[in-house]
Design a protein around this motif. Structure first.
Motif, PDB file in Angstrom:
ATOM      1  N   MET A 194      14.415  14.398   6.363  1.00 24.47           N
ATOM      2  CA  MET A 194      13.883  13.079   6.809  1.00 24.47           C
ATOM      3  C   MET A 194      12.609  12.815   6.015  1.00 24.47           C
ATOM      4  SD  MET A 194      14.289  13.219  11.040  1.00 24.47           S
ATOM      5  CE  MET A 194      15.928  14.237  11.833  1.00 24.47           C
ATOM      6  N   LEU A 195      11.670  13.810   5.825  1.00 24.07           N
ATOM      7  CA  LEU A 195      10.620  13.510   5.173  1.00 24.07           C
ATOM      8  C   LEU A 195      10.823  13.393   4.009  1.00 24.07           C
ATOM      9  CD1 LEU A 195       7.453  13.794   5.030  1.00 24.07           C
ATOM     10  CD2 LEU A 195       7.711  16.318   4.645  1.00 24.07           C
ATOM     11  N   GLU A 196      11.716  13.984   3.287  1.00 32.84           N
ATOM     12  CA  GLU A 196      12.104  13.768   1.895  1.00 32.84           C
ATOM     13  C   GLU A 196      12.595  12.278   1.729  1.00 32.84           C
ATOM     14  OE1 GLU A 196      14.889  17.040   1.207  1.00 32.84           O
ATOM     15  OE2 GLU A 196      13.196  17.982  -0.526  1.00 32.84           O
ATOM     16  N   ARG A 197      13.499  11.915   2.659  1.00 33.14           N
ATOM     17  CA  ARG A 197      14.026  10.454   2.636  1.00 33.14           C
ATOM     18  C   ARG A 197      12.803   9.375   2.445  1.00 33.14           C
ATOM     19  NH1 ARG A 197      18.581   8.282   4.245  1.00 33.14           N
ATOM     20  NH2 ARG A 197      19.801   9.700   3.468  1.00 33.14           N
ATOM     21  N   LEU A 198      12.082   9.791   3.284  1.00 33.71           N
ATOM     22  CA  LEU A 198      10.827   8.482   3.212  1.00 33.71           C
ATOM     23  C   LEU A 198      10.044   8.788   2.119  1.00 33.71           C
ATOM     24  CD1 LEU A 198       9.468   9.230   6.825  1.00 33.71           C
ATOM     25  CD2 LEU A 198      10.599   7.218   5.952  1.00 33.71           C
ATOM     26  N   GLY A 199      10.149   9.951   1.387  1.00 26.71           N
ATOM     27  CA  GLY A 199       9.240   9.869  -0.113  1.00 26.71           C
ATOM     28  C   GLY A 199       8.112  10.880  -0.030  1.00 26.71           C
TER      29      GLY A 199
ATOM     30  N   ALA B 120       0.796  -0.903  -0.112  1.00 28.89           N
ATOM     31  CA  ALA B 120       0.124  -0.082  -0.026  1.00 28.89           C
ATOM     32  C   ALA B 120       0.800   1.366   0.059  1.00 28.89           C
ATOM     33  CB  ALA B 120      -0.907   0.129   1.214  1.00 28.89           C
ATOM     34  N   PRO B 121       0.369   2.353  -0.540  1.00 26.84           N
ATOM     35  CA  PRO B 121       1.038   3.623  -0.629  1.00 26.84           C
ATOM     36  C   PRO B 121       0.765   4.271   0.666  1.00 26.84           C
ATOM     37  CG  PRO B 121      -0.853   4.008  -2.194  1.00 26.84           C
ATOM     38  CD  PRO B 121      -0.676   2.361  -1.661  1.00 26.84           C
ATOM     39  N   ALA B 122       1.703   5.188   1.133  1.00 25.94           N
ATOM     40  CA  ALA B 122       1.470   5.781   2.532  1.00 25.94           C
ATOM     41  C   ALA B 122       1.435   6.968   2.477  1.00 25.94           C
ATOM     42  CB  ALA B 122       2.680   5.310   3.204  1.00 25.94           C
ATOM     43  N   ARG B 123       1.011   7.597   3.585  1.00 24.42           N
ATOM     44  CA  ARG B 123       1.086   9.148   4.051  1.00 24.42           C
ATOM     45  C   ARG B 123       2.076   9.214   5.065  1.00 24.42           C
ATOM     46  NH1 ARG B 123      -5.141  10.351   3.531  1.00 24.42           N
ATOM     47  NH2 ARG B 123      -5.222   8.086   4.792  1.00 24.42           N
ATOM     48  N   VAL B 124       2.816  10.122   5.317  1.00 27.12           N
ATOM     49  CA  VAL B 124       3.606  10.534   6.400  1.00 27.12           C
ATOM     50  C   VAL B 124       3.115  11.614   7.313  1.00 27.12           C
ATOM     51  CG1 VAL B 124       6.110  11.223   7.165  1.00 27.12           C
ATOM     52  CG2 VAL B 124       5.728   9.874   4.888  1.00 27.12           C
ATOM     53  N   HIS B 125       3.247  11.232   8.733  1.00 26.27           N
ATOM     54  CA  HIS B 125       2.864  12.069   9.797  1.00 26.27           C
ATOM     55  C   HIS B 125       4.032  12.291  10.511  1.00 26.27           C
ATOM     56  CE1 HIS B 125       0.493  14.657  12.426  1.00 26.27           C
ATOM     57  NE2 HIS B 125       0.908  13.935  13.396  1.00 26.27           N
ATOM     58  N   VAL B 126       4.531  13.619  10.548  1.00 26.32           N
ATOM     59  CA  VAL B 126       5.768  13.916  11.681  1.00 26.32           C
ATOM     60  C   VAL B 126       5.225  14.332  12.952  1.00 26.32           C
ATOM     61  CG1 VAL B 126       7.810  15.272  11.925  1.00 26.32           C
ATOM     62  CG2 VAL B 126       6.792  14.744   9.596  1.00 26.32           C
TER      63      VAL B 126
ATOM     64  N   ASP C 279      -2.078   2.900   7.074  1.00 22.45           N
ATOM     65  CA  ASP C 279      -1.022   3.001   6.125  1.00 22.45           C
ATOM     66  C   ASP C 279      -0.389   4.625   6.237  1.00 22.45           C
ATOM     67  OD1 ASP C 279      -1.504   0.537   5.257  1.00 22.45           O
ATOM     68  OD2 ASP C 279      -2.940   1.236   3.762  1.00 22.45           O
ATOM     69  N   ILE C 280      -0.329   4.842   7.556  1.00 26.55           N
ATOM     70  CA  ILE C 280       0.361   6.283   7.768  1.00 26.55           C
ATOM     71  C   ILE C 280       1.889   5.865   8.283  1.00 26.55           C
ATOM     72  CG2 ILE C 280       0.487   8.415   8.873  1.00 26.55           C
ATOM     73  CD1 ILE C 280      -2.621   8.194   8.677  1.00 26.55           C
ATOM     74  N   ILE C 281       2.933   6.498   7.693  1.00 28.01           N
ATOM     75  CA  ILE C 281       4.325   6.153   8.261  1.00 28.01           C
ATOM     76  C   ILE C 281       4.457   7.419   9.327  1.00 28.01           C
ATOM     77  CG2 ILE C 281       6.886   6.638   8.066  1.00 28.01           C
ATOM     78  CD1 ILE C 281       6.317   5.496   5.297  1.00 28.01           C
ATOM     79  N   VAL C 282       4.705   6.856  10.642  1.00 31.63           N
ATOM     80  CA  VAL C 282       4.918   8.027  11.580  1.00 31.63           C
ATOM     81  C   VAL C 282       6.315   8.340  12.099  1.00 31.63           C
ATOM     82  CG1 VAL C 282       4.030   8.961  13.994  1.00 31.63           C
ATOM     83  CG2 VAL C 282       2.770   7.341  12.704  1.00 31.63           C
ATOM     84  N   LEU C 283       6.909   9.499  11.648  1.00 34.04           N
ATOM     85  CA  LEU C 283       8.212  10.053  12.066  1.00 34.04           C
ATOM     86  C   LEU C 283       8.499  10.660  13.292  1.00 34.04           C
ATOM     87  CD1 LEU C 283      11.236  10.461  10.904  1.00 34.04           C
ATOM     88  CD2 LEU C 283      10.228  12.373   9.683  1.00 34.04           C
ATOM     89  N   TYR C 284       9.201  10.208  13.972  1.00 28.55           N
ATOM     90  CA  TYR C 284       9.578  10.841  15.307  1.00 28.55           C
ATOM     91  C   TYR C 284      10.807  11.416  15.337  1.00 28.55           C
ATOM     92  CZ  TYR C 284       5.514   8.022  16.819  1.00 28.55           C
ATOM     93  OH  TYR C 284       4.142   7.328  17.169  1.00 28.55           O
ATOM     94  N   PRO C 285      11.295  12.548  14.897  1.00 30.50           N
ATOM     95  CA  PRO C 285      12.649  13.430  15.190  1.00 30.50           C
ATOM     96  C   PRO C 285      12.749  13.729  16.526  1.00 30.50           C
ATOM     97  CG  PRO C 285      11.472  14.380  13.376  1.00 30.50           C
ATOM     98  CD  PRO C 285      10.492  13.412  14.147  1.00 30.50           C
ATOM     99  N   GLN C 286      14.046  13.608  17.017  1.00 28.49           N
ATOM    100  CA  GLN C 286      14.412  13.737  18.346  1.00 28.49           C
ATOM    101  C   GLN C 286      15.316  14.766  18.802  1.00 28.49           C
ATOM    102  OE1 GLN C 286      13.139  11.257  20.938  1.00 28.49           O
ATOM    103  NE2 GLN C 286      11.629  11.262  19.301  1.00 28.49           N
TER     104      GLN C 286
END
Length: 356
Positions: free
Chosen positions: A350-355, A247-253, A298-305
């Motif tokens: 980071m967001l760009e790397r994920l796509g 499945a294609p994803a969306r990204v939530h930071v 199908d949401i990628i969750v990105l957690y920068p620290q």
């Protein structure tokens, strides 16, 4: 790599991501920072969730607070951007909207027309004594002045909550609490409300997690620059259907608040108090509910620290995100709010790397 578990530190990978449908949310310093990132890179996003956060560049409300801009911004951040003495002293939304327009005009941030049509969740607890509701109300007005329709903003100020993200975990702090770890039990998952408002109808959250929680080396995204005040590792939850390529994803930071990073330590007289390190750990990553609703949608969750430091040129003992200029090398002209800013640039890479 698939969905197999790994305890190793990995390189953040690229996935099949729907471009332009990413979103961002944060609490406290993470909310102030979410606004900075959202406005700076509005072309990349479709919405934002802001829990106890003020408007863009609100630390610049009173330049006369100090001789150096950096000192003035720090004092303004505390006295005006967080706890104004009276409502009239809260950040001036019209002035900050004009600052954003001027910054966009010189190419420092994306054109502001990208904000139109985006959906915002903005929350302030009426018992919050850390960031006053008067400040958060100006965040709503700021976005409206820049073209976000009032009907696209879900603004909540009706809950007697303290300074925290709200969960339905009974082991979390009482709802009106204003102390670390700033995760309070209010009987609902606020993360779910944020994502539902931004994306509309979503499938119910799953009970179990079949995806992968990835630990990645985030130093490559800020070139190891110590002024970034960012930790060695970041985290990302990859839903099972996404990491399996189904499945294609969306990204939530997701941006944590002060004292909530995985390696937060308390500083006493400039020294890290390792022996009494608070056991906050990865609670913001694992217990705030984002991953469970992300898995079923199908949401990628990105957690920068972010991480803290106390001493030398950079003062950030509580591990806060930079929304007032502490990362800027030039104390006379702090640049913490544009696409060139260290932390904003790192998060967007980071967001760009994920796509996304």
């Amino acid at each position: 790599m698939g969905c197999e578990r790994s305890g190793k530190v990995e390189r953040l990978q690229r996935y099949d991501v729907r471009r332009g449908e990413s979103s961002i949310s944060g609490l406290s310093s993470g909310a102030f920072m979410a606004v900075q990132v959202h406005v700076a890179h509005s072309a990349s996003f479709s919405g934002a969730g802001i829990i106890a956060g003020g408007p863009y560049r609100c630390a610049e409300s009173f330049r006369g607070a100090g001789f150096l801009a950096a000192d003035a911004y720090t004092r303004s951040a505390m006295a005006i951007g967080m706890t104004p003495l009276i409502p009239q002293m809260a950040p001036d939304a019209a002035r900050l909207a004009a600052l954003a327009t001027e910054t966009a005009g010189r190419g420092g941030i994306d054109p502001l027309h990208h904000l139109a049509g985006q959906r915002l969740y903005i929350f302030t607890g009426s018992a919050d004594t850390v960031v006053y509701s008067d400040v958060v109300a100006r965040t709503r007005r700021f976005y409206e002045l820049l073209g976000v329709r009032p009907g696209d903003i879900l603004y909540r100020s009706d809950l007697a909550a303290g300074h925290a993200i709200i969960t339905d975990n009974p082991e979390d702090s009482p709802l009106a609490t204003n102390r670390p770890p700033y995760i309070n039990d209010g009987g609902f998952m606020q993360s779910h409300d944020i994502l539902r408002h931004i994306y509309g109808d979503l499938a119910p959250p799953t009970d179990g997690l079949a995806g992968r929680l990835v630990r990645f080396d985030q130093t490559e995204f800020f070139d190891g620059e110590p002024r970034a005040s960012m930790s060695r590792f970041g985290y990302a939850y990859i839903p099972s259907a996404v990491c399996a390529g189904r499945a294609p994803a969306r990204v939530h930071v997701v941006l944590h608040g002060c004292k909530q990073g995985y390696n937060y330590v308390n500083y006493v007289r400039g020294r890290p108090d390792i022996a009494n390190q608070p056991p906050y750990g990865n609670r913001y990553v694992t217990t705030t509910g984002y991953n469970h609703i992300a898995e079923s949608n199908d949401i990628i969750v990105l957690y920068p620290q972010a991480e803290g430091s106390d001493g030398g040129d950079m003062q950030n003992p509580d591990g806060c995100w930079d929304w007032w200029g502490y990362t800027s090398p030039d104390p006379y002209e702090p640049d913490y709010y544009s696409k060139r800013a260290i932390q904003i640039g790192a998060i967007h890479r980071m967001l760009e790397r994920l796509g996304g």
